[in-house]
Design an enzyme around this catalytic site. Structure first.
Site, short mmCIF file in Angstrom:
data_model
loop_
_atom_site.label_atom_id
_atom_site.label_comp_id
_atom_site.label_asym_id
_atom_site.label_seq_id
_atom_site.Cartn_x
_atom_site.Cartn_y
_atom_site.Cartn_z
N ARG A 162 46.61 34.36 -17.76
CA ARG A 162 47.26 34.41 -16.43
C ARG A 162 46.60 35.49 -15.57
NH1 ARG A 162 48.39 30.90 -18.80
NH2 ARG A 162 50.39 30.07 -19.48
N SER A 228 58.02 31.30 -15.70
CA SER A 228 58.09 32.37 -16.72
C SER A 228 57.96 33.72 -16.01
CB SER A 228 56.95 32.23 -17.72
OG SER A 228 57.02 30.99 -18.33
N GLU A 324 54.78 38.42 -15.42
CA GLU A 324 53.70 37.51 -15.01
C GLU A 324 53.79 37.33 -13.48
OE1 GLU A 324 53.54 33.74 -17.19
OE2 GLU A 324 52.92 32.71 -15.36
C1 LIG Z 1 59.46 26.25 -12.46
C2 LIG Z 1 58.13 26.92 -12.60
C3 LIG Z 1 57.33 26.64 -13.70
C4 LIG Z 1 56.08 27.25 -13.85
N1 LIG Z 1 55.32 26.95 -14.94
C5 LIG Z 1 54.12 27.53 -15.10
C6 LIG Z 1 53.29 27.20 -16.23
O1 LIG Z 1 53.64 26.37 -17.05
N2 LIG Z 1 52.09 27.83 -16.34
C7 LIG Z 1 51.65 28.74 -15.41
O2 LIG Z 1 50.54 29.26 -15.57
N3 LIG Z 1 52.40 29.05 -14.34
C8 LIG Z 1 53.61 28.47 -14.16
N4 LIG Z 1 54.39 28.80 -13.08
C9 LIG Z 1 53.92 29.81 -12.13
C10 LIG Z 1 53.22 29.22 -10.87
O3 LIG Z 1 53.45 27.86 -10.78
C11 LIG Z 1 51.73 29.49 -10.89
O4 LIG Z 1 51.46 30.88 -11.00
C12 LIG Z 1 51.02 28.95 -9.64
O5 LIG Z 1 49.63 29.06 -9.79
C13 LIG Z 1 51.44 29.64 -8.36
O6 LIG Z 1 50.92 28.88 -7.30
P1 LIG Z 1 51.35 29.13 -5.80
O7 LIG Z 1 50.50 28.26 -4.94
O8 LIG Z 1 52.81 28.97 -5.66
O9 LIG Z 1 50.92 30.65 -5.62
P2 LIG Z 1 51.77 31.85 -5.00
O10 LIG Z 1 52.95 32.12 -5.86
O11 LIG Z 1 51.98 31.61 -3.57
O12 LIG Z 1 50.70 33.03 -5.19
C14 LIG Z 1 50.38 33.48 -6.49
C15 LIG Z 1 49.25 34.53 -6.38
O13 LIG Z 1 48.07 33.90 -5.90
C16 LIG Z 1 47.65 34.46 -4.67
N5 LIG Z 1 47.14 33.35 -3.86
C17 LIG Z 1 47.76 32.17 -3.61
N6 LIG Z 1 46.94 31.36 -2.91
C18 LIG Z 1 45.80 32.05 -2.71
C19 LIG Z 1 44.56 31.74 -2.04
N7 LIG Z 1 44.33 30.58 -1.44
N8 LIG Z 1 43.59 32.71 -2.02
C20 LIG Z 1 43.78 33.89 -2.62
N9 LIG Z 1 44.92 34.24 -3.26
C21 LIG Z 1 45.92 33.32 -3.31
C22 LIG Z 1 48.88 35.13 -4.09
O14 LIG Z 1 48.55 36.19 -3.21
C23 LIG Z 1 49.55 35.63 -5.36
O15 LIG Z 1 48.94 36.81 -5.81
C24 LIG Z 1 55.64 28.19 -12.89
C25 LIG Z 1 56.43 28.46 -11.76
C26 LIG Z 1 57.66 27.83 -11.62
C27 LIG Z 1 58.49 28.13 -10.42
#
Ligand SMILES: Cc1cc2nc3c(=O)[nH]c(=O)nc-3n(C[C@H](O)[C@H](O)[C@H](O)COP(=O)(O)OP(=O)(O)OC[C@H]3O[C@@H](n4cnc5c(N)ncnc54)[C@H](O)[C@@H]3O)c2cc1C
Length: 329
Positions: A162, A228, A324
């Site tokens: 991660r 998580s 995380e």
């Molecule tokens: C119900 C649920 C289940 C999940 N299950 C998993 C799982 O099984 N495995 C897992 O690994 N994760 C899981 N996650 C966590 C999440 O889905 C991931 O971390 C995902 O990658 C976040 O994507 P996001 O677009 O919402 O990013 P955000 O939450 O908006 O951002 C996450 C990080 O990335 C940065 N960021 C986002 N976009 C960019 C960009 N274009 N350029 C530079 N930086 C950027 C942000 O600044 C921040 O630091 C889960 C979350 C939820 C709510």
């Protein structure tokens, strides 16, 4: 391009924290992104995707940037391999749906993880034996300071559990605008997880992963969460051996630098599963997930609950667990 000032970020984070951003802006091209970066040079910049791994701890005194670039394209093939470049703002699960539909494999185990393609590289998302790093070839990013484009190879991204260079040395310095993945026309499937055995196609794996995830994790449209909340800790072998004498049924996995213990098991042992604190709660089906139980939880409720859990795990097992989820102050 869309720019709004002093708006609530409630629709833009899955924890559903009702905090305010000084500026919120969306861009539809790299040119628009560069114009925004020039306009707001000197301001604090935060890129978000779906806000599914963020905990806003209060109002954000800066500029929140969100991509509306949502296309994917095939760059070419090499034997069984297919190279797909996807825009940073595309929802990862939409990409997976498209490519598995076309019979390509590689991403299917990551089905139904919320979030965007850009964040999949920042977070090195993982599930069911696969991590984004296994299929990412390169990441295209734009420097927040200069607007210049840079391509990072997989190795340069320094992916970890991660984790990536974008969460460490280069945190807050680049906007990821596209990610290139290497997928396969007839690649081997990763079926080592319970429930995936015997699946024959990427589409079948995807279906099963979605079914499993639906039983275990809250739908963010119904219950606010960021998935998580904690990472699984890795402890020294000697510490594991001492604990195993006391807790013979403690699940564990040997890894390169020690023994990994599921944080969910540790939390369950402390008795926090299903408990609430203010508007926040530990999800009753999966103690690794903290939820906005009332829909009106304040950032402080989540922070206090997370801290109480860390303290309880530390007191009972002398293990330090870390979030995380990205705290945004
Ligand atoms: C119900 C649920 C289940 C999940 N299950 C998993 C799982 O099984 N495995 C897992 O690994 N994760 C899981 N996650 C966590 C999440 O889905 C991931 O971390 C995902 O990658 C976040 O994507 P996001 O677009 O919402 O990013 P955000 O939450 O908006 O951002 C996450 C990080 O990335 C940065 N960021 C986002 N976009 C960019 C960009 N274009 N350029 C530079 N930086 C950027 C942000 O600044 C921040 O630091 C889960 C979350 C939820 C709510």
């Amino acid at each position: 391009m869309k720019i709004k000032e002093n708006i609530s970020l409630l629709p833009y984070n899955t924890f559903r924290m009702d905090v305010c951003a000084k500026v919120y802006a969306e861009y539809e091209s790299v040119d628009e992104l560069r114009r925004l970066l020039a306009q707001y040079r000197g301001e604090r910049i935060l890129c978000i995707g779906q806000g599914s791994n963020l905990l806003f701890t209060g109002d954000f005194d800066g500029v929140v940037l969100r991509s509306q670039m949502v296309r994917a394209r095939a760059l070419g093939e090499n034997g069984d391999e297919v190279y797909i470049e996807a825009d940073g703002g595309l929802v990862l699960d939409e990409l997976i749906d498209q490519v598995t539909d076309m019979g390509m494999s590689g991403l299917e185990n990551l089905s139904y993880i919320p979030g965007t393609v850009g964040a999949s590289a920042v977070q090195n998302v993982g599930a069911y034996g696969v991590e984004a790093k296994d299929v990412i070839v390169s990441v295209k990013a734009v420097s927040i300071a200069t607007g210049e484009e840079r391509i990072f190879t997989n190795e340069e991204c320094r992916f970890g559990y991660r984790d990536s260079i974008f969460k460490n040395e280069l945190q807050g310095q680049y906007v990821i605008v596209a990610v290139t993945y290497r997928l396969y026309k007839h690649g081997a499937l990763c079926l080592e997880y319970k429930g995936l055995e015997g699946a024959r196609t990427a589409a079948e794996v995807r279906e099963r992963v979605i079914a499993i995830r639906r039983t275990k994790l809250p739908e963010v449209s119904e219950l606010g969460s960021a998935g998580s909340f904690f990472k699984n800790p890795v402890i020294p072998v000697e510490q594991y051996q001492c604990l195993a004498a006391r807790y013979p049924d403690m699940p564990h996995y040997e890894v390169a630098n020690g023994v990994k213990v599921p944080a969910a098991w540790l939390i369950e042992q402390t008795g926090w599963k299903g408990k609430t604190l203010g508007g926040a709660a530990v999800y009753d089906k999966q103690p690794l997930v903290l939820v906005n139980a009332t829909g009106h939880a304040q950032p402080d409720d989540i922070i206090r609950l997370a801290q109480a859990i860390c303290d309880a795990v530390q007191a009972q097992f002398a293990i330090s667990i870390s979030p995380e989820v990205n705290y945004i102050a």
